[in-house]
Design a protein around this motif. Structure first.
Motif, PDB file in Angstrom:
ATOM      1  N   GLY A   1      39.639  60.524  32.016  1.00  0.00           N
ATOM      2  CA  GLY A   1      40.372  59.728  33.002  1.00  0.00           C
ATOM      3  C   GLY A   1      39.940  58.282  33.070  1.00  0.00           C
ATOM      4  O   GLY A   1      40.118  57.621  34.098  1.00  0.00           O
ATOM      5  N   LEU A   2      39.379  57.763  31.974  1.00  0.00           N
ATOM      6  CA  LEU A   2      38.920  56.372  31.929  1.00  0.00           C
ATOM      7  C   LEU A   2      40.026  55.507  31.347  1.00  0.00           C
ATOM      8  O   LEU A   2      40.490  55.756  30.238  1.00  0.00           O
ATOM      9  CB  LEU A   2      37.652  56.260  31.083  1.00  0.00           C
ATOM     10  CG  LEU A   2      36.462  57.073  31.589  1.00  0.00           C
ATOM     11  CD1 LEU A   2      35.382  57.160  30.522  1.00  0.00           C
ATOM     12  CD2 LEU A   2      35.903  56.469  32.868  1.00  0.00           C
ATOM     13  N   THR A   3      40.442  54.511  32.078  1.00  0.00           N
ATOM     14  CA  THR A   3      41.551  53.674  31.633  1.00  0.00           C
ATOM     15  C   THR A   3      41.109  52.218  31.544  1.00  0.00           C
ATOM     16  O   THR A   3      40.222  51.778  32.283  1.00  0.00           O
ATOM     17  CB  THR A   3      42.738  53.772  32.613  1.00  0.00           C
ATOM     18  OG1 THR A   3      42.295  53.398  33.922  1.00  0.00           O
ATOM     19  CG2 THR A   3      43.271  55.191  32.663  1.00  0.00           C
ATOM     20  N   PRO A   4      41.720  51.444  30.646  1.00  0.00           N
ATOM     21  CA  PRO A   4      41.416  50.004  30.592  1.00  0.00           C
ATOM     22  C   PRO A   4      41.732  49.356  31.934  1.00  0.00           C
ATOM     23  O   PRO A   4      42.714  49.704  32.590  1.00  0.00           O
ATOM     24  CB  PRO A   4      42.343  49.489  29.492  1.00  0.00           C
ATOM     25  CG  PRO A   4      42.688  50.696  28.673  1.00  0.00           C
ATOM     26  CD  PRO A   4      42.707  51.850  29.630  1.00  0.00           C
ATOM     27  N   GLU A   5      40.911  48.403  32.332  1.00  0.00           N
ATOM     28  CA  GLU A   5      41.066  47.826  33.663  1.00  0.00           C
ATOM     29  C   GLU A   5      42.048  46.666  33.717  1.00  0.00           C
ATOM     30  O   GLU A   5      42.390  46.213  34.803  1.00  0.00           O
ATOM     31  CB  GLU A   5      39.697  47.384  34.180  1.00  0.00           C
ATOM     32  CG  GLU A   5      38.697  48.524  34.050  1.00  0.00           C
ATOM     33  CD  GLU A   5      37.800  48.696  35.231  1.00  0.00           C
ATOM     34  OE1 GLU A   5      38.307  48.777  36.347  1.00  0.00           O
ATOM     35  OE2 GLU A   5      36.596  48.762  35.018  1.00  0.00           O
ATOM     36  N   LEU A   6      42.475  46.188  32.550  1.00  0.00           N
ATOM     37  CA  LEU A   6      43.520  45.165  32.495  1.00  0.00           C
ATOM     38  C   LEU A   6      43.210  43.976  33.404  1.00  0.00           C
ATOM     39  O   LEU A   6      44.015  43.544  34.218  1.00  0.00           O
ATOM     40  CB  LEU A   6      44.879  45.762  32.884  1.00  0.00           C
ATOM     41  CG  LEU A   6      45.337  46.963  32.023  1.00  0.00           C
ATOM     42  CD1 LEU A   6      46.629  47.542  32.567  1.00  0.00           C
ATOM     43  CD2 LEU A   6      45.521  46.542  30.569  1.00  0.00           C
ATOM     44  N   LYS A   7      41.999  43.439  33.251  1.00  0.00           N
ATOM     45  CA  LYS A   7      41.567  42.345  34.133  1.00  0.00           C
ATOM     46  C   LYS A   7      42.502  41.142  34.033  1.00  0.00           C
ATOM     47  O   LYS A   7      42.811  40.497  35.010  1.00  0.00           O
ATOM     48  CB  LYS A   7      40.148  41.916  33.763  1.00  0.00           C
ATOM     49  CG  LYS A   7      39.110  43.000  33.998  1.00  0.00           C
ATOM     50  CD  LYS A   7      37.768  42.566  33.455  1.00  0.00           C
ATOM     51  CE  LYS A   7      36.760  43.693  33.535  1.00  0.00           C
ATOM     52  NZ  LYS A   7      35.495  43.358  32.879  1.00  0.00           N
ATOM     53  N   SER A   8      42.985  40.852  32.832  1.00  0.00           N
ATOM     54  CA  SER A   8      43.816  39.668  32.660  1.00  0.00           C
ATOM     55  C   SER A   8      45.154  39.811  33.360  1.00  0.00           C
ATOM     56  O   SER A   8      45.744  38.838  33.785  1.00  0.00           O
ATOM     57  CB  SER A   8      44.047  39.419  31.163  1.00  0.00           C
ATOM     58  OG  SER A   8      44.718  40.523  30.583  1.00  0.00           O
ATOM     59  N   GLU A   9      45.636  41.078  33.512  1.00  0.00           N
ATOM     60  CA  GLU A   9      46.932  41.279  34.148  1.00  0.00           C
ATOM     61  C   GLU A   9      46.800  41.333  35.664  1.00  0.00           C
ATOM     62  O   GLU A   9      47.616  40.810  36.401  1.00  0.00           O
ATOM     63  CB  GLU A   9      47.567  42.576  33.639  1.00  0.00           C
ATOM     64  CG  GLU A   9      47.983  42.504  32.172  1.00  0.00           C
ATOM     65  CD  GLU A   9      48.688  43.765  31.741  1.00  0.00           C
ATOM     66  OE1 GLU A   9      49.191  44.499  32.600  1.00  0.00           O
ATOM     67  OE2 GLU A   9      48.754  44.013  30.536  1.00  0.00           O
ATOM     68  N   THR A  10      45.773  41.992  36.156  1.00  0.00           N
ATOM     69  CA  THR A  10      45.672  42.171  37.601  1.00  0.00           C
ATOM     70  C   THR A  10      44.860  41.074  38.270  1.00  0.00           C
ATOM     71  O   THR A  10      45.033  40.795  39.453  1.00  0.00           O
ATOM     72  CB  THR A  10      45.003  43.514  37.915  1.00  0.00           C
ATOM     73  OG1 THR A  10      43.665  43.481  37.394  1.00  0.00           O
ATOM     74  CG2 THR A  10      45.746  44.669  37.273  1.00  0.00           C
ATOM     75  N   GLY A  11      43.919  40.495  37.537  1.00  0.00           N
ATOM     76  CA  GLY A  11      43.048  39.492  38.132  1.00  0.00           C
ATOM     77  C   GLY A  11      42.140  40.060  39.198  1.00  0.00           C
ATOM     78  O   GLY A  11      41.591  39.340  40.023  1.00  0.00           O
ATOM     79  N   SER A  12      41.947  41.401  39.206  1.00  0.00           N
ATOM     80  CA  SER A  12      41.189  42.039  40.289  1.00  0.00           C
ATOM     81  C   SER A  12      39.745  41.574  40.313  1.00  0.00           C
ATOM     82  O   SER A  12      39.178  41.358  41.386  1.00  0.00           O
ATOM     83  CB  SER A  12      41.253  43.563  40.150  1.00  0.00           C
ATOM     84  OG  SER A  12      40.714  43.971  38.912  1.00  0.00           O
ATOM     85  N   GLU A  13      39.122  41.438  39.142  1.00  0.00           N
ATOM     86  CA  GLU A  13      37.718  41.029  39.124  1.00  0.00           C
ATOM     87  C   GLU A  13      37.570  39.598  39.646  1.00  0.00           C
ATOM     88  O   GLU A  13      36.647  39.292  40.403  1.00  0.00           O
ATOM     89  CB  GLU A  13      37.153  41.143  37.717  1.00  0.00           C
ATOM     90  CG  GLU A  13      35.646  40.934  37.666  1.00  0.00           C
ATOM     91  CD  GLU A  13      35.065  41.180  36.297  1.00  0.00           C
ATOM     92  OE1 GLU A  13      35.273  40.308  35.435  1.00  0.00           O
ATOM     93  OE2 GLU A  13      34.428  42.211  36.079  1.00  0.00           O
TER      94      GLU A  13
END
Length: 489
Positions: A426-438
């Motif tokens: 259940g490990l998924t890429p976090e897509l930081k560039s798309e969500t900007g969550s970090e």
């Protein structure tokens, strides 16, 4: 593959080959949260443990009915039969209806389970919605002589039960030891013995949550709800009952006793328990000041946290240890987990770019078999992760032209990695560039630090302005004993 799955059965204390009662159907019941506060790291571990089991059973083509309850009544202070209901207590402090508290924290629980990529159960019943079923079990146990009524409350007679059965078969507790280790508490004089547990409690005049019964206006005992709801949705005998090690005694022990009298046998054939999470070697608890909610982990707003940690880092951190092992939290351990997860995800991304060769110098089929062997061995996720890192090492070697893989093996390795990393772990890429969550987490942590500095300087106008301006942008700031936290409306 089905016959190869082995599960450590707490009841027999042995690893047993999993054989369902009615294949291909599987009944799985897991004790869910008592919803009176924000979910914390201790809630994440059983959720992730049994999410892995749920995913793997489905992958093995079982038709799984996964029931995870919501405790919204009957769970009293200190897990005892006295004191105030935990949800009613929260409602009184916040001047809310108890079901407002239940609704709010249930939604919060779902929000953070979604962030951790925990799949929803098949059914999520609430204890308050099954009072009729619980009262029917009380009647049955009373009629069979294994319970007694006292001042409008009904208690299970543990001593009587132990004479004909054995109380303690799950935990290994011996009744004689309970005589010396339990004590009569104020208000428990209506019990024959202090270790007898409530099936039904008469409500005091100030008790908010109550239902009419022939015994009294009252509410069910905490242990009763799971017996009633598991039988309602999975039948009187089902396959797997799961929960945290802290529930093994007395909660699960009481479930077995209730079911044995009401139904003639224990409820589940396999009992699975995940171990506890400690923080820097100490048990997690509010009194110790090391109680960290999932929101605080994700925002970095707790004083013990060096930074915000992503949901996938938390999930990977928990899966790095076997579910029956203790997990000790520290910032260093989470940093190692973050780096390990990044390495795993980068390896998978690299796999999509490598060029095929004429020969294969990495045995993909052997790798796949080892991954299955790890999960079949009582869900041994740390061994599975070690095999996945072996594959990453091979991928990096192919990318560096040190070894080669054929096009067919690249395709097979890609599908195998996606299966075990994304579908099962259940490990998924976090897509930081798309969500900007970090980036948002970092900005918010900076803003909250500036606001805290203003408060320290008694600059209340600036502090309030920051809070109000953030609220206008759709971000709610909450002040608490452990510092400020935030959430999006």
């Amino acid at each position: 593959m089905k016959s190869e799955l082995k599960i450590f059965n707490t009841l027999t204390r042995e690893k047993e080959t999993f054989v369902p009662v009615n294949p291909p159907h599987v009944g799985l019941y897991v004790c869910g949260p008592t919803v009176y506060g924000d979910p914390h790291l201790g809630h994440a571990r059983p959720a992730i443990t049994f999410d892995l089991l749920f995913r793997y059973l489905q992958h093995l083509h079982y038709k799984v009915r996964y029931v995870r309850n919501i405790t919204d009544v009957g769970h009293l202070e200190n897990d005892a039969d006295e004191g105030e209901d935990k949800i009613a207590q929260k409602a009184r402090l916040e001047q809310l209806e108890p079901m407002e508290v239940v609704q709010y924290y249930t939604e919060r629980y779902h929000k953070y389970m979604d962030a951790l990529n925990v799949k929803s159960p098949s059914i999520e019943p609430r204890a308050s919605g099954h009072i009729i079923e619980q009262l029917a079990i009380v009647d049955s146990i009373l009629q069979k002589g294994f319970a007694y009524e006292s001042n409008g409350s009904v208690y299970f007679d543990v001593e009587r039960y132990n004479r004909e059965h054995k109380y303690g078969i799950l935990s290994g507790r011996v009744l004689e030891d309970l005589y010396s280790t339990t004590r009569n508490l104020e208000g428990q004089s209506e019990k024959k013995n202090s270790f007898d547990f409530a099936l039904w409690k008469k409500a005091t005049p100030s008790h908010i949550m109550r239902w009419p019964s022939k015994y009294s206006d009252g509410f069910p005992g905490w242990h009763l709800e799971c017996t009633a709801m598991s039988a309602r949705y999975l039948g009187e005998t089902f396959d797997i009952h799961g929960g945290g090690m802290d529930l093994l005694f007395p909660h699960h022990e009481c479930e077995i006793a209730q079911s044995t009298i009401a139904h003639g046998h224990g409820p589940a054939r396999y009992w699975m328990h995940n171990n506890m999470i400690t923080i820097n070697g100490q048990k997690m608890g509010k009194s110790l000041g090391n109680f960290i909610t999932l929101e605080q982990f994700f925002t970095g707003s707790h004083k013990m946290l060096e930074k915000a940690w992503s949901p996938m880092t938390i999930r990977f951190f928990i899966l790095q240890a076997h579910y029956r092992s203790t997990v000790d939290f520290s910032n260093e351990a989470l940093l190692a987990a973050e780096k390990g997860l990044q390495r795993l995800m980068e390896g998978m991304a690299q796999l999509e770019k490598i060029k095929p060769g004429n020969v294969s110098e990495f045995d993909v089929e052997s790798f796949k078999s080892k991954c299955y062997e790890a999960l079949n061995d009582d869900l041994n996720s740390p061994i599975l992760i070690a095999h996945l890192f072996d594959a990453v090492k091979a991928i990096n070697s192919v990318a560096a032209d040190k070894i080669s893989l054929t096009a067919d093996d690249i395709s097979a390795l890609s599908s195998t990695m996606h299966l075990f990393v994304e579908e099962l772990l259940g490990l998924t890429p976090e897509l930081k560039s798309e969500t900007g969550s970090e980036m948002l987490d970092g900005v918010m942590n900076l803003v909250l630090k500036i606001r805290q500095q203003a408060k320290s300087n008694k600059d209340w106008a600036t502090s309030d302005q920051i809070r109000d301006d953030l609220n206008a942008l759709g971000i709610i700031v909450k002040d608490g004993k452990e510092g400020a936290s935030w959430e999006i409306k």
